[in-house]
Design an enzyme around this catalytic site. Sequence first.
Site, PDB file in Angstrom:
ATOM      1  N   PHE A  13       0.830  -1.208   0.000  1.00  0.00           N
ATOM      2  CA  PHE A  13       0.000   0.000   0.000  1.00  0.00           C
ATOM      3  C   PHE A  13       0.863   1.256   0.000  1.00  0.00           C
ATOM      4  O   PHE A  13       0.854   2.045  -0.955  1.00  0.00           O
ATOM      5  CB  PHE A  13      -0.937  -0.061   1.203  1.00  0.00           C
ATOM      6  CG  PHE A  13      -1.584   1.248   1.584  1.00  0.00           C
ATOM      7  CD1 PHE A  13      -2.206   2.045   0.630  1.00  0.00           C
ATOM      8  CD2 PHE A  13      -1.584   1.672   2.902  1.00  0.00           C
ATOM      9  CE1 PHE A  13      -2.804   3.259   0.986  1.00  0.00           C
ATOM     10  CE2 PHE A  13      -2.181   2.869   3.270  1.00  0.00           C
ATOM     11  CZ  PHE A  13      -2.782   3.665   2.315  1.00  0.00           C
ATOM     12  N   THR A  37       2.470  -9.793   1.595  1.00  0.00           N
ATOM     13  CA  THR A  37       1.263  -8.967   1.742  1.00  0.00           C
ATOM     14  C   THR A  37       1.158  -7.949   0.609  1.00  0.00           C
ATOM     15  O   THR A  37       0.116  -7.315   0.458  1.00  0.00           O
ATOM     16  CB  THR A  37       1.250  -8.211   3.089  1.00  0.00           C
ATOM     17  OG1 THR A  37       2.400  -7.367   3.188  1.00  0.00           O
ATOM     18  CG2 THR A  37       1.226  -9.186   4.259  1.00  0.00           C
ATOM     19  N   GLY A  38       2.204  -7.777  -0.182  1.00  0.00           N
ATOM     20  CA  GLY A  38       2.172  -6.857  -1.314  1.00  0.00           C
ATOM     21  C   GLY A  38       1.418  -7.454  -2.492  1.00  0.00           C
ATOM     22  O   GLY A  38       1.079  -8.644  -2.513  1.00  0.00           O
ATOM     23  N   ASP A  58      13.007 -11.379  -0.523  1.00  0.00           N
ATOM     24  CA  ASP A  58      12.703 -11.265   0.900  1.00  0.00           C
ATOM     25  C   ASP A  58      13.878 -10.564   1.580  1.00  0.00           C
ATOM     26  O   ASP A  58      14.999 -11.070   1.574  1.00  0.00           O
ATOM     27  CB  ASP A  58      12.516 -12.668   1.487  1.00  0.00           C
ATOM     28  CG  ASP A  58      12.105 -12.657   2.957  1.00  0.00           C
ATOM     29  OD1 ASP A  58      12.290 -11.621   3.633  1.00  0.00           O
ATOM     30  OD2 ASP A  58      11.627 -13.699   3.440  1.00  0.00           O
ATOM     31  N   GLY A 104      22.832  -2.616   6.552  1.00  0.00           N
ATOM     32  CA  GLY A 104      24.110  -3.078   6.023  1.00  0.00           C
ATOM     33  C   GLY A 104      24.308  -2.647   4.578  1.00  0.00           C
ATOM     34  O   GLY A 104      25.411  -2.250   4.177  1.00  0.00           O
ATOM     35  N   TYR A 147       4.584  -6.938  16.414  1.00  0.00           N
ATOM     36  CA  TYR A 147       4.725  -5.757  15.555  1.00  0.00           C
ATOM     37  C   TYR A 147       5.336  -4.592  16.321  1.00  0.00           C
ATOM     38  O   TYR A 147       6.293  -3.959  15.858  1.00  0.00           O
ATOM     39  CB  TYR A 147       3.353  -5.364  15.006  1.00  0.00           C
ATOM     40  CG  TYR A 147       3.381  -4.213  14.029  1.00  0.00           C
ATOM     41  CD1 TYR A 147       3.948  -4.355  12.764  1.00  0.00           C
ATOM     42  CD2 TYR A 147       2.805  -2.986  14.356  1.00  0.00           C
ATOM     43  CE1 TYR A 147       3.949  -3.301  11.861  1.00  0.00           C
ATOM     44  CE2 TYR A 147       2.801  -1.933  13.445  1.00  0.00           C
ATOM     45  CZ  TYR A 147       3.376  -2.099  12.206  1.00  0.00           C
ATOM     46  OH  TYR A 147       3.385  -1.048  11.311  1.00  0.00           O
ATOM     47  N   THR A 177      -2.951   5.561   8.497  1.00  0.00           N
ATOM     48  CA  THR A 177      -2.968   6.094   7.139  1.00  0.00           C
ATOM     49  C   THR A 177      -3.950   5.293   6.293  1.00  0.00           C
ATOM     50  O   THR A 177      -4.104   4.089   6.486  1.00  0.00           O
ATOM     51  CB  THR A 177      -1.559   6.023   6.521  1.00  0.00           C
ATOM     52  OG1 THR A 177      -0.646   6.731   7.355  1.00  0.00           O
ATOM     53  CG2 THR A 177      -1.538   6.631   5.133  1.00  0.00           C
ATOM     54  N   ARG A 188      -8.055  -3.651   9.268  1.00  0.00           N
ATOM     55  CA  ARG A 188      -7.935  -2.297   9.792  1.00  0.00           C
ATOM     56  C   ARG A 188      -9.264  -1.558   9.674  1.00  0.00           C
ATOM     57  O   ARG A 188     -10.128  -1.926   8.894  1.00  0.00           O
ATOM     58  CB  ARG A 188      -6.808  -1.560   9.065  1.00  0.00           C
ATOM     59  CG  ARG A 188      -5.428  -2.036   9.520  1.00  0.00           C
ATOM     60  CD  ARG A 188      -4.309  -1.244   8.882  1.00  0.00           C
ATOM     61  NE  ARG A 188      -4.006  -1.746   7.562  1.00  0.00           N
ATOM     62  CZ  ARG A 188      -2.944  -1.347   6.850  1.00  0.00           C
ATOM     63  NH1 ARG A 188      -2.129  -0.443   7.337  1.00  0.00           N
ATOM     64  NH2 ARG A 188      -2.716  -1.842   5.652  1.00  0.00           N
TER      65      ARG A 188
END
Length: 326
Positions: A13, A37-38, A58, A104, A147, A177, A188
């Site tokens: 999102f 989740t994308g 990943d 890194g 989280y 948001t 949400r």
Amino acid sequence: MAKRILITGGAGFLGSHLCDRFIGEGYHVIAMDNLITGDMRNIEHLLSLPNFEFYHHDVTKFIHLPGELDYILHFASPASPIDYLKIPIQTLKVGAMGTHNCLGLAKAKRARILVASTSEVYGDPLVHPQTEEYWGNVNPVGPRGVYDEAKRYLESITMAYHNFHGVETRIIRIFNTYGPRMRLNDGRALPAFIGQALRGEDLTVFGDGSQTRSFCYVDDLVDGIYRLLLSDYHLPVNIGNPSEISLLDFAEEVLALTGGEVGITFKPLPADDPKQRKPDITKAREILGWEPKVGRKEGLRRTFEYFKTLPSEEWSRQPKEFVSMK
């Protein structure tokens, strides 16, 4: 030559809106996402552009990118309460190992990195509104701990790389948001309400609905991120809309917007659900010259119009359980 920027979580999102913004600003954008989740649909309009690349990767694994890199935006992370319960280990790993790998890479490439933290680092706050100096009230072993603590660790390791290795770092604390490209059924508050309204179901409010949130439209948030990345300020900055509303009143606004003839159903308040959430954006105003411009009425209208364009089978699906109203 265009500056090169890596955006992790680029198919999500927020990440996809950031890709749009930096493409529009003339950058060469490299989006990276493992698609847990994308969604590739969020960036498919960019795939044919010569100044856009996508890596299916990943970030908890070692990151290798050829060539120079000027900036990194680390936005890879599950971000909804349903995700915390479904993929808790991955949530922790992307906040810890993923952030370590991105830092890194920033060190190796001498790139400036902005990491996405969250208002969830404040937990169920005892200070209202929340300033950046407040340390929070977080339950590390509660359902939201995977989280909350991942993001608190993200901030700590980012500051360590800044102080010990001299990496140019920026930390944003994102408050609630909303906008187009949100996952409709991620649990949400806004997508949950709109999804229920579209299905003709009563809206689910937890507790008595008196808990508050402050909703920022995605375009405003993206502008704040852009300004913070290019600023000289390395400590955390709240970016959000300080216009506070109770979730019961918010549900009523969604009902009025959608024109639904449904009601509101109340369920028990989930564990550790924050009772109040409102950003103090003094620093954003003073340091970045930023404040939100899109009012909630207009932002909700734009978001609802987007959700109505989705295939009916998409908004007809609902999650097994609404677990929170983040």
